[in-house]
Motif scaffolding. Sequence first.
Motif, short mmCIF file in Angstrom:
data_model
loop_
_atom_site.label_atom_id
_atom_site.label_comp_id
_atom_site.label_asym_id
_atom_site.label_seq_id
_atom_site.Cartn_x
_atom_site.Cartn_y
_atom_site.Cartn_z
N ASP A 4 0.79 -1.32 -0.20
CA ASP A 4 0.00 0.07 -0.07
C ASP A 4 0.89 1.16 -0.03
O ASP A 4 1.52 1.71 1.02
N LYS B 99 0.99 4.26 2.64
CA LYS B 99 1.33 4.15 3.78
C LYS B 99 2.91 5.07 3.75
O LYS B 99 3.28 5.22 2.61
N SER B 100 3.31 5.07 4.99
CA SER B 100 4.91 6.06 4.90
C SER B 100 5.80 4.96 4.43
O SER B 100 5.56 3.77 4.41
N ASP C 136 6.89 2.38 6.91
CA ASP C 136 5.66 1.35 6.84
C ASP C 136 6.03 0.35 5.75
O ASP C 136 5.71 -1.00 5.91
N CYS D 268 6.34 7.07 -1.64
CA CYS D 268 5.41 6.43 -0.47
C CYS D 268 4.46 7.76 0.00
O CYS D 268 4.46 9.05 -0.63
#
Length: 305
Positions: free
Chosen positions: A209, A212-213, A216, A276
Amino acid sequence: MNCVVFAYHDVGVRCLKVLLARGVQISLVITHEDNPTENIWFGSVAALCREEGIPYIAPEDPSTPEVIAQIRAAQPDFIFSFYYRHMLPVELLELAKSGAYNMHGSLLPAYRGRVPINWAVLQGATETGATLHAMTAKPDAGFIVAQTAVPILPDDTAHEVFGKVVVAAEQTLWQALPAMLAGQTPHLPNDLSKGSYFGGRKPEDGRLDWNKSAQDVHNLVRAVAPPYPGAFEQIAGDKITLTKTRRVPAALSQKLTQQYAGLAALLDEGRLYARCGDGNYLQIGHILINDKEVPLEHYLNYKTA
């Protein structure tokens, strides 16, 4: 002293060797048949038993009357579980005159439950380890005998951390055994209110994903990197798996953002970067497309601004 051991995987192999080195009699080992659909990248308990002449069985269900009867006949002082994949019933645990003990791959009470090393990496933990603890009806809830910590470095994969935990498990058992064999097993607290519990993971849980950061996303890639199934995304009908990433300094992320107007993916001086959700970039070190290794620049064909 006589014991019955439930064991599998590298931790099972190494801890069995520790028992042998400490002169403990192993009357019976219960292990698993290898699953032909699973990536078997770890050591074989069954092979070790054959080499050492240790009786072993590999039942599908360790709690059948037949298995329990075999363990009862062995009259074990101790029962040990080293990375065996099934919970053992209380009826079975009670057959050990001096107690039943499990080796868990975390510093209890943190990361009780399944795949604790993968969860620790995914959660960004900087330390984990191995804990020898008493087995009870509730998973990973019995008193602690001993534990050994290992560091999780920023770019360590779960597989690399697992290698450290195998050594930690070996050290923990080696150091704890003399007191246990002398009838002086330590009883240290395992305060579940200060810990955490996590369930199992499936390959689908590795889906990327990019909202997300960077941290992460990096943690997910590290947590499921080979020999685990990998962090992946599906674009234009193709499966793209990232197996290695690296955090980049904030200053470099800012430079890339300014220079390339926030492109989702870019190639700069031969290095591949992906953006990201927090605006920071990750360097991508290795990718697979449809499970085949390809040059990094192929990834650019799938990413748009």
